[in-house]
Design an enzyme around this catalytic site. Structure first.
Site, PDB file in Angstrom:
ATOM      1  N   GLU A 153      32.490  46.218  49.239  1.00  0.00           N
ATOM      2  CA  GLU A 153      32.825  47.439  49.969  1.00  0.00           C
ATOM      3  C   GLU A 153      31.818  47.681  51.103  1.00  0.00           C
ATOM      4  OE1 GLU A 153      35.680  48.531  49.050  1.00  0.00           O
ATOM      5  OE2 GLU A 153      35.836  50.360  50.252  1.00  0.00           O
ATOM      6  N   HIS A 164      36.177  42.792  54.402  1.00  0.00           N
ATOM      7  CA  HIS A 164      36.303  42.101  53.111  1.00  0.00           C
ATOM      8  C   HIS A 164      36.569  40.606  53.321  1.00  0.00           C
ATOM      9  CE1 HIS A 164      36.177  45.458  50.340  1.00  0.00           C
ATOM     10  NE2 HIS A 164      37.193  46.085  50.902  1.00  0.00           N
ATOM     11  N   HIS A 191      38.841  47.490  58.281  1.00  0.00           N
ATOM     12  CA  HIS A 191      38.256  47.572  56.940  1.00  0.00           C
ATOM     13  C   HIS A 191      38.506  46.272  56.154  1.00  0.00           C
ATOM     14  CE1 HIS A 191      37.098  49.849  53.222  1.00  0.00           C
ATOM     15  NE2 HIS A 191      37.935  48.988  52.653  1.00  0.00           N
ATOM     16  N   GLU A 192      39.770  45.849  56.095  1.00  0.00           N
ATOM     17  CA  GLU A 192      40.106  44.633  55.338  1.00  0.00           C
ATOM     18  C   GLU A 192      39.466  43.400  55.977  1.00  0.00           C
ATOM     19  OE1 GLU A 192      41.225  45.062  52.492  1.00  0.00           O
ATOM     20  OE2 GLU A 192      41.930  47.116  52.729  1.00  0.00           O
TER      21      GLU A 192
END
Lengths: 501, 501
Positions: free
Chosen positions: B295, B269, B265-266
């Site tokens: 997001e 980003h 997930h990170e």
């Protein structure tokens, strides 16, 4: 504005400087321990931005006005505020006396000169670096004029790192030290009693070195709630705030001494800053009082504790367990002699405890010649080599192993080197007094009971921060002014015992 | 002053803001990953100092004057400079419209409210937090007046995180999404085809989780020359500069999903910010364009790659090798179903891909009620619980598992939550288009060939930074405006296949 509100404004400005300094030191530490490669260019600009902001705050009109009004009512202020005022005034004067344009040119020169120095050292070609060195010297000669010549021009530079230190004092102390060490080094060279050092370069697992570095920091009283240990290329300790004083070290599989003694050295610096009186936090006084006193603390830990034979009575077994193959045939006595080996070498940072001061004295004498006697830059390599021959009995085969070895001059840091040898003298004098107060010093070391030693140093050195000048620290702690005889006696005793008895 | 020199001064000011932001983000990152305990108090003040310096630069007279003169000659400026000008103007307006005194009071309230929220959550007692929440809401209602009401008051808050987003749009999109998901969740609940998830909580060695986190980051195209992976309590990605975008994760021995899916997930980003056009470095435009688009990138990586069954066709074996005991009796199909389990839960951050949007929609509807319909603070817990019952079929047994679970409101962050669900919608729409351009998408995932996927995202999303607004990103990349149907189709297909076929 009332005196109280002026004082408050003054402390707010100092606080702001301290907070910017924390950010700057974190950026610096991060760049040297862990920042990714591609951060470098933008980061360099960020560091430049914050450095110049700090410089601007210290030389701002706001600072000048606060200094002016507070100085008029100085006697009504607390002692701490008076000290802070003196220090802020000193920094204001030093920084604001140099014309801004000239300071900017100098900053650009510093940055270029360091790059040229790297290349010159790689090629071992002093002639590449010489024109930059000449410019750096010329700038500093002008700065000396701006700041105001003291007894001699070089005194001014000494004072940047060691308040109130003079050529007159150093000539006497360093002269006596040199005259005591040079014959001792010769005697040791002639002694048949040489240690076997071959085991030192055997493989010592890096993870074990790391464990031991952490272990020794804890044992010696470094507070891990107020710091961390990380890896870097050129080890250093750095203070972000009183509650965050970080140490760094490096690991060489084939020379465990780098990590072990290097970590213990930085531990001494860090314990100093972790134990400054909390009341000074966020002011200019929450800092080591000078480079020399700072170095006295790191050397105290490295040499008087870490290289002490009684230290290894307790810890040698632990070292052996960490690298059993390496130490299996090495007795405690052989180990202690090997890690205290003394022999003349070209490179300062690789020098042992006995010959190290000679490296410093050579640099001191050359710097003094540059600023007080107008020696020509092109004559410096010959002067360097002559002095190495005279004091250490060796002649550097090239400039990389000679005059080009240190980064300091490429940064314009003249007057800095003497702090290293001053640190030795201060440390020996402090130890002499400590032994009077803690007669069981050797026993404490052997038992790994370092708390009383740390407490003594905190009481007499650490807690004062910049409240006391270096000379006051030494006078108050030992009852006399700086006396080189303690270091001479210590080195003579130690090395006579190791080599000549 | 010429236009050129005004433009230069403008970019210098933006550059200064960017350098301060690097320092601030490093302080923040350091505090959350590694800073020693005793650094906290001084560090908090340093962070406060730099934050307020950045705020002051953005609202300074210098900024205002530069904006004024540059706006007069706007059409002569480059497109990038025009965009930077618009953004700087927007931030100037937003920040300078709130009276300084009021902003200061609000900052103090935020800090107090977060402490009270922690206590209230621990005690599961909403009444403790209610008076603070009321004040935070009142402040934001005043801010809305200062900023100028749009179609509805809540629109103003939405715009802080997602430029040009409106209640009108969200009512339509979120309404359709809710109406599609709620019956699907009910059907899944009734389905007998439930995955066995018992193996998920078995021990998975943390050092292996760490190795895998690093491995997946590399595989997915995260540039370790421009970042690092570290450990923290609440994972985040943070940009110091374009060349230094760091990710953090956390390791739970009994839930490997935290680290593996959290890191992926990170990674989404971070890859976004690592790939913004270099020309934007040091300007306000070198940043993700909105919370929602940001997001969309993290969710794209986490869900469309990391939870894709074809991803595990390649990597499941590697996971099995890292924790053989745990996965020895679990087939690939069983594994994929388990990590895609869907069931209604109380806590948003533990929710699965299907039910997650409902948690967001509930918060959106409540925030809208607060700002547009004047619901009383004391009625909020009941409203919260009603909505959980209606959409998810469960009633939180207490406020800690209900309205007190999220930190956002205690910080005054109203209008932020919708970004999370917007991210889902954006991601699904981008993916739909990507499949047209890369018809072998599933095959690429299965082969671990992520480069074309990353390149597509860089071309259509990453490189633009804040040059494009979120709506422009979506329109230009997909040829239509935001369309919720893509997410509905994706979720329906995926969960029908997993549970209902």
């Amino acid at each position: 504005m009332s005196l109280e509100s002026k004082e408050k404004a003054f402390y707010q400005l100092l606080g702001k400087i301290a907070h910017y300094t924390e950010a700057l030191h974190l950026l610096y530490w991060d760049s040297r321990t862990q920042a990714p490669k591609k951060s470098a260019d933008f980061r360099a600009e960020t560091i430049g931005q914050l450095s110049s902001d700090i410089f601007n705050m210290k030389t701002s009109d706001e600072m000048r006005d606060l200094l002016d009004v507070l100085n008029k009512q100085k006697e009504e202020l607390s002692t701490d505020t008076q000290k802070a005022l003196e220090l802020a005034q000193k920094e204001y004067d030093e920084n604001s006396k140099i014309p801004k344009e000239e300071f900017k040119e100098y900053s650009i020169l510093q940055s270029k000169a360091e790059h040229v120095w790297v290349e010159a050292r790689e090629k071992s070609d002093f002639s590449l670096f010489a024109p930059y060195l000449k410019q750096l010297i010329d700038f500093n000669k002008r700065f000396i004029q701006y700041w105001g010549v003291k007894k001699t021009p070089y005194d001014v530079l000494l004072n940047n790192y060691e308040p109130d230190m003079t050529v007159e004092q150093l000539d006497q102390k360093f002269g006596a030290l040199r005259d005591a060490i040079v014959p001792l080094v010769k005697k040791i060279e002639a002694s048949p009693n040489k240690p076997d050092t071959s085991f030192l370069s055997k493989s010592f697992p890096i993870d074990k070195q790391k464990e031991l570095s952490l272990f020794f920091l804890k044992e010696l009283g470094y507070d891990f709630d107020a710091g961390r240990l990380d890896t870097t290329v050129h080890p250093f300790a750095v203070t972000l705030s009183r509650g965050d004083v970080r140490v760094t070290t490096r690991y060489d599989e084939h020379d465990f001494r780098m990590a072990i003694f290097g970590t213990i050295h930085e531990c001494g610096h860090a314990i100093y800053e972790q134990n400054i009186d909390e009341a000074l936090s966020g002011t200019l006084l929450c800092d080591g009082t000078s480079m020399g006193i700072h170095e006295s603390q790191s050397l105290f830990f490295e040499n008087f504790i870490g290289r002490h034979e009684d230290f290894w009575k307790t810890y040698y077994q632990k070292l052996q367990e960490a690298s059993p193959e390496q130490f299996k045939d090495v007795s405690l006595e052989e180990f202690v002699h090997a890690v205290n080996e003394s022999k003349p070498t070209y490179i300062r940072i690789e020098a042992d405890e006995l010959t190290y001061p000679l490296h410093i004295i050579i640099r001191y004498e050359i710097e003094k010649a540059i600023f007080n006697e107008e020696v020509a830059v092109e004559d410096l390599p010959a002067l360097w080599n002559e002095k190495y021959k005279a004091y250490l009995g060796i002649t550097p085969p090239n400039d990389a192993l000679g005059i080009l070895q240190d980064v300091h001059w490429s940064d314009g840091s003249f007057g800095y080197f003497p702090s290293y040898a001053l640190g030795y003298m201060y440390a020996a004098q402090l130890k002499q007094q400590m032994i009077k107060d803690l007669p069981n010093f050797d026993e404490l070391i052997q038992n790994g009971s370092f708390a009383p030693i740390k407490e003594w140093l905190t009481e007499h050195v650490h807690k004062h921060g910049k409240r006391k000048k270096p000379s006051e620290i030494i006078q108050d702690a030992t009852g006399e002014e700086l006396n080189v005889q303690y270091l001479i006696d210590y080195l003579t005793d130690k090395y006579t015992k190791l080599y000549l008895s």
